[in-house]
Design an enzyme around this catalytic site. Structure first.
Site, PDB file in Angstrom:
ATOM      1  N   LYS A  66       0.649  -0.688   0.289  1.00  0.00           N
ATOM      2  CA  LYS A  66      -0.089  -0.208  -0.061  1.00  0.00           C
ATOM      3  C   LYS A  66       0.670   1.370  -0.284  1.00  0.00           C
ATOM      4  O   LYS A  66       0.710   2.136  -0.503  1.00  0.00           O
ATOM      5  CB  LYS A  66      -0.726  -0.046   0.712  1.00  0.00           C
ATOM      6  CG  LYS A  66      -2.270  -0.677   1.279  1.00  0.00           C
ATOM      7  CD  LYS A  66      -3.304  -1.098   2.329  1.00  0.00           C
ATOM      8  CE  LYS A  66      -4.102  -1.519   1.656  1.00  0.00           C
ATOM      9  NZ  LYS A  66      -5.348  -1.515   3.119  1.00  0.00           N
ATOM     10  N   ASP A 102     -10.024   3.592   2.024  1.00  0.00           N
ATOM     11  CA  ASP A 102     -10.143   3.066   2.709  1.00  0.00           C
ATOM     12  C   ASP A 102     -11.022   3.864   3.971  1.00  0.00           C
ATOM     13  O   ASP A 102     -11.285   3.556   4.793  1.00  0.00           O
ATOM     14  CB  ASP A 102      -9.176   2.886   3.680  1.00  0.00           C
ATOM     15  CG  ASP A 102      -8.096   1.269   2.989  1.00  0.00           C
ATOM     16  OD1 ASP A 102      -9.645   0.946   2.502  1.00  0.00           O
ATOM     17  OD2 ASP A 102      -7.047   0.837   2.968  1.00  0.00           O
TER      18      ASP A 102
END
Ligand code: ATR
Length: 271
Positions: A66, A102
């Site tokens: 990520k 997210d």
């Protein structure tokens, strides 16, 4: 640049990812001739060159890539830069653009149960998932505090985002109204573990867990037992996936279909 309607999640390990089930159900339900695959990626640089060369239309990004993936993108949006994590890549005519869904996914899950502005929100953990939550909740006007096993890491995260770090002895005084577990504690196979002392959970709290396997974690079980409102890990998983789907396709995500597909894959027959 001709793109192919191929999407995928990259991570390592990736075998247990539920993203393919969720996104392929969404593509089918909206009549799109697109396909979503899981790719186990060790060599990120070569994999990203492949994405460019093949014209893959979009990616979901998971651990451990990520942060590192930002080096291989042409553009990263502000939120993702602040969180230092990209979980979504959109290929715009050969230009790879990075986003983070997210944080807004977590907020969508929370905002179904509580208006966060002015609320005292206690975040458990200081890893990648905690970063998205701390950023998102602070942006939404929540008063954030962090607790973490390693005080040093917790305090560093708190300082970076200008929020409070709490030692265990200070938890009660904080009087949290919302509690969010961002650690993997309680995830199968160690599902008997709980990341927070159950005696400190209050009936007036909203308690969210980002762990979705099992859906009813020990933390949520304890919260339910004392009468608190609970939000399971599927809420955030679906919400972040729905935002990805909308970025890739420009269409509204079929939330119910996505949820049911993931529940089926988890072996749960709830609606
Ligand atoms: P992620 O990016 O998925 O959030 P991570 O960066 O490894 O993963 O962060 C994991 C978080 O879970 C950390 O806050 C970690 O605590 P430490 O900073 O002390 O390592 C927390 N964590 C993991 N296992 C734990 C355990 N058994 N007990 C308590 N906290 C744990």
């Amino acid at each position: 640049m001709a793109l192919v309607p191929l999407y995928g999640v990259i991570g390592n390990p990736i075998g247990h990812s539920l993203s393919p089930v969720m996104h392929n159900a969404a593509f089918a339900a909206t009549g799109q001739a697109a396909y979503f695959n899981a790719f186990q990626v060790e060599d990120l640089e070569t994999a990203m060159a492949g994405v460019r060369a093949l014209g893959i239309a979009g990616l979901s990004v998971t651990l451990p890539h990520k942060s590192k993936i930002m080096e291989y993108l042409d553009w990263v949006d502000d939120q993702a830069l602040k969180i230092s994590a990209v979980n979504t890549v959109v290929n715009r005519q050969g230009r790879l653009c990075g986003y983070n869904t997210d944080a807004p996914g977590a907020l969508a899950a929370l905002s179904g149960k509580i208006e966060l502005s002015g609320r005292r929100v206690l975040i458990i953990g200081a890893g990648g998932a905690a970063r998205a939550l701390v950023y998102g909740v602070a942006e939404a006007g929540g008063r954030v505090a962090i607790v973490n096993r390693s005080a040093e890491r917790g305090a560093a995260l708190a300082q970076e985002f200008g929020v409070q770090y709490l030692a265990s002895s200070e938890i009660e005084n904080f009087q949290a109204e919302v509690l969010v577990n961002t650690t993997s504690v309680g995830m199968a196979p160690a599902s008997e573990l709980i990341p927070f002392p159950p005696t400190l959970i209050k009936p007036s709290m909203v308690v969210m867990d980002i762990v979705y396997n099992p859906l009813r974690t020990k933390l949520l079980e304890a919260a339910e037992k004392c009468g608190a409102v609970t939000i399971d890990g599927l809420e955030m998983f679906i919400a972040q996936g729905a935002l990805q789907f909308e970025m890739w396709t420009g269409q509204k995500a079929p939330l119910k279909v996505m949820r049911q597909a993931v529940l089926n894959a988890l072996g749960d027959d709830r609606c």
